[in-house]
Design an enzyme around this catalytic site. Sequence first.
Site, PDB file in Angstrom:
ATOM      1  N   PRO A   2      -4.512   0.565  18.515  1.00  0.00           N
ATOM      2  CA  PRO A   2      -4.215   0.089  17.154  1.00  0.00           C
ATOM      3  C   PRO A   2      -4.408   1.134  16.053  1.00  0.00           C
ATOM      4  O   PRO A   2      -4.125   0.880  14.899  1.00  0.00           O
ATOM      5  CB  PRO A   2      -5.186  -1.076  16.978  1.00  0.00           C
ATOM      6  CG  PRO A   2      -6.221  -0.914  18.018  1.00  0.00           C
ATOM      7  CD  PRO A   2      -5.618  -0.167  19.126  1.00  0.00           C
ATOM      8  N   TYR A  19       3.689   6.571   9.871  1.00  0.00           N
ATOM      9  CA  TYR A  19       2.870   5.409   9.516  1.00  0.00           C
ATOM     10  C   TYR A  19       3.728   4.320   8.852  1.00  0.00           C
ATOM     11  O   TYR A  19       3.577   3.138   9.139  1.00  0.00           O
ATOM     12  CB  TYR A  19       1.729   5.823   8.583  1.00  0.00           C
ATOM     13  CG  TYR A  19       0.599   4.800   8.528  1.00  0.00           C
ATOM     14  CD1 TYR A  19       0.642   3.742   7.615  1.00  0.00           C
ATOM     15  CD2 TYR A  19      -0.485   4.867   9.403  1.00  0.00           C
ATOM     16  CE1 TYR A  19      -0.369   2.790   7.577  1.00  0.00           C
ATOM     17  CE2 TYR A  19      -1.503   3.922   9.366  1.00  0.00           C
ATOM     18  CZ  TYR A  19      -1.437   2.885   8.451  1.00  0.00           C
ATOM     19  OH  TYR A  19      -2.432   1.931   8.415  1.00  0.00           O
ATOM     20  N   HIS A  21       0.849  -1.197   0.000  1.00  0.00           N
ATOM     21  CA  HIS A  21       0.000   0.000   0.000  1.00  0.00           C
ATOM     22  C   HIS A  21       0.879   1.239   0.000  1.00  0.00           C
ATOM     23  O   HIS A  21       1.791   1.352   0.805  1.00  0.00           O
ATOM     24  CB  HIS A  21      -0.921   0.008   1.235  1.00  0.00           C
ATOM     25  CG  HIS A  21      -2.148  -0.826   1.062  1.00  0.00           C
ATOM     26  ND1 HIS A  21      -3.334  -0.528   1.665  1.00  0.00           N
ATOM     27  CD2 HIS A  21      -2.362  -1.953   0.343  1.00  0.00           C
ATOM     28  CE1 HIS A  21      -4.254  -1.425   1.320  1.00  0.00           C
ATOM     29  NE2 HIS A  21      -3.682  -2.313   0.523  1.00  0.00           N
ATOM     30  N   TYR A  67      -9.504   5.676   7.263  1.00  0.00           N
ATOM     31  CA  TYR A  67      -9.725   5.995   8.682  1.00  0.00           C
ATOM     32  C   TYR A  67     -10.741   7.127   8.734  1.00  0.00           C
ATOM     33  O   TYR A  67     -10.494   8.213   8.196  1.00  0.00           O
ATOM     34  CB  TYR A  67      -8.428   6.484   9.333  1.00  0.00           C
ATOM     35  CG  TYR A  67      -7.347   5.452   9.531  1.00  0.00           C
ATOM     36  CD1 TYR A  67      -6.512   5.067   8.487  1.00  0.00           C
ATOM     37  CD2 TYR A  67      -7.145   4.868  10.784  1.00  0.00           C
ATOM     38  CE1 TYR A  67      -5.506   4.124   8.682  1.00  0.00           C
ATOM     39  CE2 TYR A  67      -6.132   3.935  10.988  1.00  0.00           C
ATOM     40  CZ  TYR A  67      -5.320   3.567   9.943  1.00  0.00           C
ATOM     41  OH  TYR A  67      -4.327   2.643  10.131  1.00  0.00           O
ATOM     42  N   LYS A 110       0.741   0.114  14.924  1.00  0.00           N
ATOM     43  CA  LYS A 110       2.122   0.046  15.403  1.00  0.00           C
ATOM     44  C   LYS A 110       2.413  -1.166  16.285  1.00  0.00           C
ATOM     45  O   LYS A 110       3.584  -1.526  16.486  1.00  0.00           O
ATOM     46  CB  LYS A 110       2.456   1.316  16.202  1.00  0.00           C
ATOM     47  CG  LYS A 110       2.554   2.558  15.345  1.00  0.00           C
ATOM     48  CD  LYS A 110       3.697   2.472  14.363  1.00  0.00           C
ATOM     49  CE  LYS A 110       3.418   3.288  13.126  1.00  0.00           C
ATOM     50  NZ  LYS A 110       3.909   2.652  11.906  1.00  0.00           N
TER      51      LYS A 110
HETATM   52  P1  FAS Z   1       1.087 -11.547  21.972  1.00  0.00           P
HETATM   53  O1  FAS Z   1       0.115 -11.129  23.052  1.00  0.00           O
HETATM   54  O2  FAS Z   1       0.624 -11.634  20.571  1.00  0.00           O
HETATM   55  O3  FAS Z   1       1.671 -13.005  22.320  1.00  0.00           O
HETATM   56  C1  FAS Z   1       2.020 -13.328  23.644  1.00  0.00           C
HETATM   57  C2  FAS Z   1       1.951 -14.837  23.771  1.00  0.00           C
HETATM   58  O4  FAS Z   1       2.373 -15.185  25.095  1.00  0.00           O
HETATM   59  C3  FAS Z   1       0.534 -15.363  23.610  1.00  0.00           C
HETATM   60  O5  FAS Z   1       0.514 -16.421  22.687  1.00  0.00           O
HETATM   61  C4  FAS Z   1       0.150 -15.829  25.015  1.00  0.00           C
HETATM   62  O6  FAS Z   1      -0.691 -16.967  24.996  1.00  0.00           O
HETATM   63  C5  FAS Z   1       1.502 -16.172  25.600  1.00  0.00           C
HETATM   64  N1  FAS Z   1       1.529 -16.121  27.069  1.00  0.00           N
HETATM   65  C6  FAS Z   1       0.900 -15.241  27.864  1.00  0.00           C
HETATM   66  N2  FAS Z   1       1.167 -15.532  29.162  1.00  0.00           N
HETATM   67  C7  FAS Z   1       1.995 -16.629  29.164  1.00  0.00           C
HETATM   68  C8  FAS Z   1       2.609 -17.407  30.167  1.00  0.00           C
HETATM   69  N3  FAS Z   1       2.418 -17.124  31.464  1.00  0.00           N
HETATM   70  N4  FAS Z   1       3.378 -18.447  29.809  1.00  0.00           N
HETATM   71  C9  FAS Z   1       3.575 -18.745  28.494  1.00  0.00           C
HETATM   72  N5  FAS Z   1       3.011 -18.048  27.474  1.00  0.00           N
HETATM   73  C10 FAS Z   1       2.235 -16.996  27.825  1.00  0.00           C
HETATM   74  N6  FAS Z   1      -1.629  -4.365  16.523  1.00  0.00           N
HETATM   75  C11 FAS Z   1      -1.704  -3.730  15.335  1.00  0.00           C
HETATM   76  O7  FAS Z   1      -0.670  -3.289  14.825  1.00  0.00           O
HETATM   77  N7  FAS Z   1      -2.927  -3.573  14.701  1.00  0.00           N
HETATM   78  C12 FAS Z   1      -4.093  -4.078  15.252  1.00  0.00           C
HETATM   79  O8  FAS Z   1      -5.164  -3.939  14.684  1.00  0.00           O
HETATM   80  C13 FAS Z   1      -4.050  -4.747  16.477  1.00  0.00           C
HETATM   81  N8  FAS Z   1      -5.193  -5.276  17.040  1.00  0.00           N
HETATM   82  C14 FAS Z   1      -5.113  -5.903  18.257  1.00  0.00           C
HETATM   83  C15 FAS Z   1      -6.249  -6.457  18.892  1.00  0.00           C
HETATM   84  C16 FAS Z   1      -6.163  -7.084  20.154  1.00  0.00           C
HETATM   85  C17 FAS Z   1      -7.410  -7.659  20.812  1.00  0.00           C
HETATM   86  C18 FAS Z   1      -4.919  -7.163  20.805  1.00  0.00           C
HETATM   87  C19 FAS Z   1      -4.808  -7.809  22.179  1.00  0.00           C
HETATM   88  C20 FAS Z   1      -3.784  -6.629  20.197  1.00  0.00           C
HETATM   89  C21 FAS Z   1      -3.870  -6.016  18.920  1.00  0.00           C
HETATM   90  N9  FAS Z   1      -2.736  -5.493  18.269  1.00  0.00           N
HETATM   91  C22 FAS Z   1      -2.784  -4.869  17.077  1.00  0.00           C
HETATM   92  C23 FAS Z   1      -1.450  -5.620  18.863  1.00  0.00           C
HETATM   93  C24 FAS Z   1      -0.953  -7.013  18.607  1.00  0.00           C
HETATM   94  O9  FAS Z   1      -0.878  -7.223  17.237  1.00  0.00           O
HETATM   95  C25 FAS Z   1       0.351  -7.126  19.326  1.00  0.00           C
HETATM   96  O10 FAS Z   1       1.179  -6.004  19.081  1.00  0.00           O
HETATM   97  C26 FAS Z   1       1.093  -8.379  18.961  1.00  0.00           C
HETATM   98  O11 FAS Z   1       0.242  -9.471  19.177  1.00  0.00           O
HETATM   99  C27 FAS Z   1       2.338  -8.416  19.831  1.00  0.00           C
HETATM  100  O12 FAS Z   1       2.854  -9.687  19.759  1.00  0.00           O
HETATM  101  P2  FAS Z   1       3.527 -10.363  21.045  1.00  0.00           P
HETATM  102  O13 FAS Z   1       4.431  -9.387  21.692  1.00  0.00           O
HETATM  103  O14 FAS Z   1       4.051 -11.656  20.556  1.00  0.00           O
HETATM  104  O15 FAS Z   1       2.341 -10.571  22.091  1.00  0.00           O
HETATM  105  C1  PHB Z   2      -6.082  -4.165  10.584  1.00  0.00           C
HETATM  106  O1  PHB Z   2      -6.111  -4.419   9.372  1.00  0.00           O
HETATM  107  O2  PHB Z   2      -6.406  -5.012  11.461  1.00  0.00           O
HETATM  108  C2  PHB Z   2      -5.644  -2.796  11.040  1.00  0.00           C
HETATM  109  C3  PHB Z   2      -5.127  -1.914  10.105  1.00  0.00           C
HETATM  110  C4  PHB Z   2      -4.725  -0.651  10.535  1.00  0.00           C
HETATM  111  C5  PHB Z   2      -4.874  -0.295  11.856  1.00  0.00           C
HETATM  112  C6  PHB Z   2      -5.400  -1.191  12.791  1.00  0.00           C
HETATM  113  C7  PHB Z   2      -5.793  -2.450  12.366  1.00  0.00           C
HETATM  114  O3  PHB Z   2      -4.498   0.948  12.266  1.00  0.00           O
END
Ligand code: FAS
Ligand code: PHB
Length: 390
Positions: A293, A385, A72, A201, A297
């Site tokens: 989100p 971005y 993009h 957005y 980032k």
């Molecule tokens: P994660 O949380 O992905 O992974 C951590 C892992 O550790 C999990 O698998 C968990 O099960 C495990 N864990 C936890 N406790 C443990 C323990 N005690 N023992 C062993 N394992 C354990 N980012 C964006 O850029 N755009 C988005 O749209 C976006 N939407 C999101 C929506 C939600 C609901 C959430 C929660 C996050 C969102 N994020 C988004 C951010 C997300 O993408 C995170 O930045 C990304 O998952 C980070 O990855 P990890 O650091 O690996 O953490």
């Molecule tokens: C998504 O595609 O999930 C997404 C894209 C941009 C954002 C947040 C989420 O800022």
Amino acid sequence: MRTQVAIIGAGPSGLLLGQLLTRQGIDNVIVERRGGDHVLSRIRAGVLEQGMVDLLDEAGVSLRLHREGIVHEGFTLAFAGRRHRIDMKGLTGGKTVTVYGQTEVTRDLMEARQVAGASTIYNAENVAVRDFESVSPRVSLTKDGMPTEISCDFIAGCDGFHGVCRQSVPLHAFQEFQRSYPFGWLGLLADVPAASHELVYANDERGFALCSMRSTTRSRYYIQVPLETKIEDWSDEQFFAELRLRLPPDVAANVTTGPSLEKSIAPLRSFVVEPMRFGQLFLAGDAAHIVPPTGAKGLNLAASDIRYLFDAIVEFYLEKSTVGLDTYSTRALARIWKAERFSWWMTSVLHKFPGNSPFDERMQRAELEYVEKSRAASTVVAENYVGLPY
Ligand code: FAS
Ligand code: PHB
């Protein structure tokens, strides 16, 4: 069991670090409390900065990303019945982002780890990190009822916001910075064509909306909802009707409805813990920071943490130097805080804040109109971005 690096968490942070270490010949074990299918079932990020794409190239897991990811060059801000396209490529000297779901990144990393025969302990219970202030840190866990202990040189806390690692650090050893937002995002994933070829957005009187995608035939939509919202409050039909009301008419007319594959509500918060290193325990990704989100980032910050941590661990083993390890936290936090700022700013200017004064509303409008009219202001948005340099 003995390894060089014990990684807690098999999300993108832990899997990416594990993959890079394995390719470097540095032994590592990942301990994950859930099953692999559960990790894959979580629908999260969708936009990858170039820095993350480059790191996935280096990790040898980017074949499908380059085949299926969509590059993009810009995105649109819609407000006050107008639209302003942020020409990322034109404003940053050619930089772009790639749309490719976090689920797919995780899948690619899981498959690569399986091929490499590296050890991942899924469904681990009672995970605890011990003696990380000593030179002999340990991880204890229960697997299928059997207690197990892993001795290692380093522990990478990649266990997300609710993980055990940060919670194992004594309160006096760190400082937390946080802001919670008075709303959440209700997200819906459906196998329908994208309403727009680029992300939109929208700041609307009714609330924020975002049109994103996972491919040309799979769309990801979000609408701002009150904090107390329950998933059962929103049928698919109600979601699409509300989404359309918040979008520019021509984009709304392009929204194709379809049954949701996934629907979830995410709270929005800004969070950082300082420092990110405690002896031989290093926090990375959501274990150390959370961004709303809105700036896309979260996942990309996890990637830059892993870049710094991987380089530091390699430097230790290959050059017997601790410079990278000793500067990891300062270096990572410098980039984290800039991404926190951008994510906070995008959230502040694009959402309907309950309790905003008329002055606040004018400030929000002025921010958006400044971006709309000023190349310099649009350049600031564009360069943040696409991702600031590592
Ligand atoms: P994660 O949380 O992905 O992974 C951590 C892992 O550790 C999990 O698998 C968990 O099960 C495990 N864990 C936890 N406790 C443990 C323990 N005690 N023992 C062993 N394992 C354990 N980012 C964006 O850029 N755009 C988005 O749209 C976006 N939407 C999101 C929506 C939600 C609901 C959430 C929660 C996050 C969102 N994020 C988004 C951010 C997300 O993408 C995170 O930045 C990304 O998952 C980070 O990855 P990890 O650091 O690996 O953490
Ligand atoms: C998504 O595609 O999930 C997404 C894209 C941009 C954002 C947040 C989420 O800022």
